[in-house]
Scaffold this active site. Structure first.
Site, PDB file in Angstrom:
ATOM      1  N   PRO A   1       0.820  -1.536  -0.440  1.00 48.14           N
ATOM      2  CG  PRO A   1      -0.128  -1.178   1.964  1.00 48.14           C
ATOM      3  CD  PRO A   1       1.153  -1.668   1.113  1.00 48.14           C
TER       4      PRO A   1
ATOM      5  NE  ARG B   1       6.860   6.406   3.020  1.00 53.60           N
ATOM      6  CZ  ARG B   1       7.265   7.342   2.256  1.00 53.60           C
ATOM      7  NH1 ARG B   1       8.384   7.869   1.733  1.00 53.60           N
ATOM      8  NH2 ARG B   1       6.092   8.236   1.229  1.00 53.60           N
TER       9      ARG B   1
ATOM     10  CG  ASP C   1       6.994  -4.136   4.027  1.00 53.42           C
ATOM     11  OD1 ASP C   1       7.594  -3.372   5.016  1.00 53.42           O
ATOM     12  OD2 ASP C   1       6.019  -3.277   4.545  1.00 53.42           O
ATOM     13  CB  THR C   2      11.460  -2.391   4.975  1.00 54.24           C
ATOM     14  OG1 THR C   2       9.952  -1.525   6.076  1.00 54.24           O
ATOM     15  CG2 THR C   2      12.164  -1.173   5.133  1.00 54.24           C
TER      16      THR C   2
ATOM     17  CG  HIS D   1       5.402   3.132   7.786  1.00 50.74           C
ATOM     18  ND1 HIS D   1       3.726   1.922   7.761  1.00 50.74           N
ATOM     19  CD2 HIS D   1       4.593   3.579   6.437  1.00 50.74           C
ATOM     20  CE1 HIS D   1       2.909   3.286   7.681  1.00 50.74           C
ATOM     21  NE2 HIS D   1       3.324   4.012   6.732  1.00 50.74           N
TER      22      HIS D   1
ATOM     23  CE1 TYR E   1      -1.296   4.280   7.999  1.00 47.00           C
ATOM     24  CE2 TYR E   1      -2.129   5.471   6.704  1.00 47.00           C
ATOM     25  CZ  TYR E   1      -1.405   4.355   7.020  1.00 47.00           C
ATOM     26  OH  TYR E   1       0.091   4.277   6.371  1.00 47.00           O
TER      27      TYR E   1
END
Length: 414
Positions: free
Chosen positions: A110, A306, A334-335, A303, A163
């Protein structure tokens, strides 16, 4: 005795046989994308074609950007251990994750503000995912609606990243819309109680809508195609939120609620009919707690670097998390993923699946839908080649024995 080399006058026919000219590609976009052999190549094209503030929003991370740099370094520090003399003329890259199939062991993560990066935005990502047979994830901060993503990927797997906001009813409404549209997996995101300090954005005055300064105008003037796309397509706004004005940090801080807790997770679990995955988990202890709460999986993520700078590296956490909770729920990661070998290493260490964000966005900025297709193709080619060189014929044959995690940062024991 020295042997003399016999020489002759070159014959034109032989020269033509040795030097065959490639047919020129007249389509500039296709020429740029064909020349991109890696995700880093796509990043370079994206940087040339996108205004600085927009590129920096995509490329940047929080504060000193240490979390992102460490995540990428962790993948670069992988050492592979290939087998030998195993017949692998073909490899099978398919997998199952969160109750359904995927043709490759990665999906599209996303991302917010996506149509600002290139006007096709989430539609390009969802369409490319459909063509490749992989899942697409829509963000709460996406710029294409839930229904628009469904239309772009009507028969494929769509996931929604949630969120939990101050206005709970808004979040609940999004959950209901995603379920009605047939999205099969929900990412309950837990790493964004407030916005991280994304300093590149502050220095560039990045906001929605864009705020013009002398610097941003000078950066944009050599890129008229971006302005043409921006001014001749529908107004840029969040598809799921009514508030669209302000910097990224202001928007996040206005919408997000730092008081969310496990009670909110339970409410969403009761509402959501599909698979529920918690995204943004960064400790083994939290994974263990979630395993007993009816959660189907976790995404180890900081994230993309971030939010909290100096956060744990998800790839470093992966082996221990899989050992502790891998039998109870699926673990994704991820990341920092920039190469298919990063994905192969993750699967070898127990990840059921991986998500790519920036890698897909570099392709989007480099060439719209065709650029996303190229990014997916690059990663797929790298996965296949790495598996063949490791001499494994399917993802199930990858084991921790194939990978050593070299590390440059080891905790001090006090």
């Amino acid at each position: 005795m020295i042997a003399l080399v016999q020489r002759q006058i070159p014959r034109p026919a032989e020269i033509l046989e040795l030097a065959k000219f490639r047919k020129p590609e007249l389509n500039g976009r296709r020429r740029r994308l064909d020349a991109a052999l890696t995700i880093h190549d796509l990043r370079a094209v994206a940087k040339r074609r996108t205004p600085r503030a927009v590129f920096d929003y995509t490329d940047g991370a929080a504060e000193g950007e240490l979390s992102l740099a460490r995540a990428r370094q962790a993948f670069e520090d992988v050492e592979f251990h290939p087998s030998i003399l195993r017949s692998v003329p073909e490899v099978d890259t398919t997998t199952t994750v969160f109750g359904g199939p995927s043709a490759l062991p990665f999906g599209i993560a996303p991302t917010g503000f996506t149509r600002l990066m290139q006007t096709e935005g989430e539609t390009a990502g969802a369409g490319a995912a459909a063509a490749a047979g992989i899942p697409f994830t829509l963000s709460t901060l996406g710029t294409t609606s839930i229904e628009g993503v469904k239309a772009a990927n009507p028969h494929g797997r769509n996931w929604f990243q949630l969120y939990v906001m101050r206005d709970r009813e808004t979040s609940y409404g999004l959950v209901e819309r995603a379920a009605e549209a047939g999205f099969d997996t929900l990412f309950f995101t837990v790493d964004t109680p407030v916005a991280g300090a994304r300093l590149r954005d502050k220095r560039n005055g990045f906001s929605i809508p864009p705020q013009l300064t002398a610097s941003t105008v000078l950066s944009t003037l050599p890129r008229p195609w971006w302005w043409w796309d921006f001014l001749t397509t529908p107004k840029l706004e969040f598809a799921s939120l009514t508030s669209t004005g302000g910097t990224v940090g202001e928007l996040l801080d206005a919408a997000m609620d730092p008081s969310i807790g496990f009670d909110d997770l339970a409410v969403i679990r009761d509402m959501w009919p599909g698979r529920l995955v918690v995204k943004g988990v960064q400790t083994v202890e939290d994974c263990q707690k979630l395993a007993g709460l009816g959660v189907d999986g976790v995404v180890l993520s900081n994230h993309g670097g971030r939010q909290l700078d100096r956060a744990p590296v998800p790839f470093h956490l992966l082996p221990k998390v899989v050992r502790e909770v891998g039998k109870d729920m699926e673990v994704a990661i991820d990341t920092g993923i920039m190469h298919g070998a990063d994905i192969v290493a993750s699967v070898a260490l127990g990840a059921r699946f991986t998500l790519v964000g920036r890698a897909y966005l570099y392709g989007l900025m480099a060439g719209g839908r065709e650029g996303v297709d190229r990014a997916v193709a690059i990663l797929a080619e790298q996965i296949t080649r790495t598996m063949k060189l490791l001499q494994v014929s399917c993802l199930e044959e990858l084991t921790p024995a194939h990978v050593t995690q070299l590390t440059r940062t080891t905790p001090l024991l006090g």
